[in-house]
Design an enzyme around this catalytic site. Structure first.
Site, PDB file in Angstrom:
ATOM      1  N   ARG A   2       0.847  -1.180   0.000  1.00  9.90           N
ATOM      2  CA  ARG A   2       0.000   0.000   0.000  1.00  9.90           C
ATOM      3  C   ARG A   2       0.882   1.229   0.000  1.00  9.90           C
ATOM      4  O   ARG A   2       1.916   1.266   0.660  1.00  9.90           O
ATOM      5  CB  ARG A   2      -0.964   0.057   1.183  1.00  9.90           C
ATOM      6  N   ASP A 342       7.920  -4.693   1.601  1.00  5.95           N
ATOM      7  CA  ASP A 342       7.442  -3.602   0.764  1.00  5.95           C
ATOM      8  C   ASP A 342       7.818  -2.251   1.359  1.00  5.95           C
ATOM      9  O   ASP A 342       8.132  -2.131   2.536  1.00  5.95           O
ATOM     10  CB  ASP A 342       5.920  -3.684   0.621  1.00  5.95           C
ATOM     11  N   GLU A 343       7.781  -1.242   0.546  1.00  7.19           N
ATOM     12  CA  GLU A 343       7.890   0.168   0.954  1.00  7.19           C
ATOM     13  C   GLU A 343       9.054   0.441   1.908  1.00  7.19           C
ATOM     14  O   GLU A 343       8.922   1.189   2.884  1.00  7.19           O
ATOM     15  CB  GLU A 343       6.564   0.625   1.574  1.00  7.19           C
TER      16      GLU A 343
END
Length: 539
Positions: A2, A342-343
């Protein structure tokens, strides 16, 4: 997973007002009224079965009905589950027996060639005037057959008080098996802590639609949600808050294993995720030594992402990872352990690569298959046998997509969770009172109308392990909020993972989806009445 996006804080009562205007207690599609004894047409369920042959009069459950099993212990377990579903609403005793006899509901685990041909999760359901038989090679298939039987019965069967029958199942034969091995949903219990009861409720919703995997996002910047004996402050301190500053919480080991066992009883495997090296502020706040400067940051209750990172160059970081993985693997009988990835905006490319090189073997040494968000393939190299979870969307660059495809060509399996198709936390439209929208709006048709086998150019269907629908909780905390964002999109993702590609048709699907609305009403599920679907008229 996200992208950075400030979440809108929504007052719970606002959702309830909106939901009240969007959900109804209707009983029949399009306002039509079926005769009281008219059963659900055979195969008009979600996910749609592989093969349906309607024939003759079907079976009726009566006060004299027995549920018959053989000598296999799993047959009795599934039978007791079925009886537990049916007894409250029918008011019938429905005894489970291993004694032979005519008629009734029969559950059979069989190793005959026909059952084996349907695979480990397939089943055959045969409904005649005298009996209803569900046959499968495994307990998993038997459970899926029970869910089909459940949807073939009137929606009132879902109620917890005695209802008026009759309880008829249309006649004929269903032969069914899944398209993909992995059909799951992710529940973020880190942004907002969700109780054991809330997770169990979500598990039951997954089981109804033949999903077989629950991915639990157990750690993030806002909270650490699982007790780790060797690092006790992770849960005690790191789990003490959540988005917006609430009290947070965590699961004891006994509570976690209870959830794992409950999921197993519904045919669902739990995959735990410890997100790293980023999304780790809760851990960094709990133990100063995990920070490169040796200074613990404060607990975090906002919704920014990508600002935290474990200290890749410190040996204690890998002691920490090894302890967490060891304890979590011991609690989790399933084959997978998710390491996030992620991220990691605050981790340099070199450090990210080095971190994954050291962490992946720790997972495999404890007997688990590595699962990571698709940055594992983009910015590092998956170990042999690893699984990559793709969460990109229409604006994801081609080079990034190609690295995922290249990893699959090298042997990695891929779980597809495209954010602008499968993210259940995303708004339906601009006025949706909950959720995020960084990947766009995700209406019901958009969530359903894509093909996992052809989604990524160059990715062979046999490299697709399956599909997963993530439900992030920056803006969600109550059952009503979770339901409103999951339904009606969750059943569509389940169908994409289960049903043959040849059955994929939005017009046909939405007519079957309509039939689910009275069932959701009976189950107390708040859902979004999308204008794209011809919902039943209110009673």
């Amino acid at each position: 997973m996200r992208e950075h996006h400030r979440s809108t804080r929504v007052i719970g009562s606002l959702l309830l007002v909106v939901a009240a205007g969007m959900s109804s207690m209707a009983a029949v599609p399009g306002g039509e009224r079926r005769p009281p004894g008219d059963p659900v047409p055979l195969g008009q369920v979600v996910p749609v079965p592989m093969k349906v042959t309607a024939a003759g009069p079907g079976f009726e459950i009566t006060p004299e009905t027995y549920i018959r099993v053989g000598g296999h212990p799993e047959e009795r377990r599934v039978a007791e589950y079925l009886a537990g579903l049916l007894r409250p609403s029918t008011g019938y005793p429905l005894p489970v027996t291993d004694r032979g006899g005519p008629g009734g509901i029969r559950l059979r685990i069989s190793s005959d060639a026909h059952s084996k041909a349907l695979g480990g999760e397939g089943y055959r359901l045969a409904s005649t005037r005298g009996s209803l038989t569900i046959t499968s090679w495994t307990a998993a298939g038997l459970r899926h057959g029970v869910q089909t039987l459940r949807q073939q019965l009137p929606a009132a069967v879902e109620r917890t008080t005695r209802q008026r029958g009759p309880w008829r199942v249309a006649g004929g034969v269903i032969e069914d098996r899944p398209r993909f091995a992995y059909r799951g949903a992710m529940l973020d219990v880190s942004r907002h802590f969700l109780t054991v009861e809330q997770v169990r409720r979500f598990i039951d919703q997954l089981a109804l639609y033949k999903m077989n995997t629950l991915h639990l996002h157990l750690s993030d910047d806002q909270g650490w949600r699982i007790a780790i004996d060797s690092w006790p402050r992770l849960a005690e301190y790191g789990g003490s808050t959540q988005v917006g500053g609430g009290p947070g919480g965590h699961y004891t080991k006994e509570q976690y294993t209870g959830l794992v066992d409950y999921a197993y009883s519904r045919g669902i495997t739990v995959i735990p995720e410890i997100d790293m090296p980023s999304h780790t502020n809760a851990a960094l706040a709990s133990y100063a030594e995990l920070n490169c400067d040796g200074v613990a940051p404060p607990l975090y209750t906002g919704t920014e992402v990508g600002f935290s990172s474990l200290c890749v160059k410190k040996d204690v970081t890998y002691d920490f990872v090894a302890d967490v993985v060891r304890e979590l693997a011991a609690l989790t009988p399933g084959p997978y352990l998710h390491i996030g990835g992620d991220e990691a905006h605050s981790t340099s490319d070199d450090d990210f690569h080095a971190f994954m090189e050291r962490v992946q073997p720790i997972v495999t040494e404890h007997g688990k298959t590595v699962v990571g968000w698709h940055q594992l393939a983009v910015d590092a190299k998956p170990v042999p046998g690893a699984v990559v979870q793709y969460w990109g969307y229409d604006r994801t660059g081609q080079a990034e997509r190609e690295k995922v495809v290249d990893a699959a060509r090298d042997g990695a399996k891929v779980i597809l969770s495209p954010a602008d198709r499968s993210y259940l936390d995303h708004k339906y439209h601009k006025d949706t009172p909950l959720g995020l929208s960084w990947a766009g709006y995700v209406e019901v048709e958009r969530a359903y109308d894509w093909d996992p086998g052809a989604y990524l150019q160059g990715l062979a269907e046999e490299a697709v392990l399956g599909v997963e629908a993530p439900l992030w909780t920056e803006t969600l905390s109550t059952n009503e909020q979770l339901d409103f964002m999951a339904f009606p999109r969750l059943p569509g993702i389940a169908e994409l993972g289960w049903s043959p590609a040849s059955t994929h048709d939005w017009e046909a699907y939405k007519e079957r989806l309509v039939r689910q609305a009275p069932r959701w009403d009976a189950l107390g599920i708040t859902y979004y009445r999308s204008p794209q679907v011809p919902w039943p008229t209110a009673r």
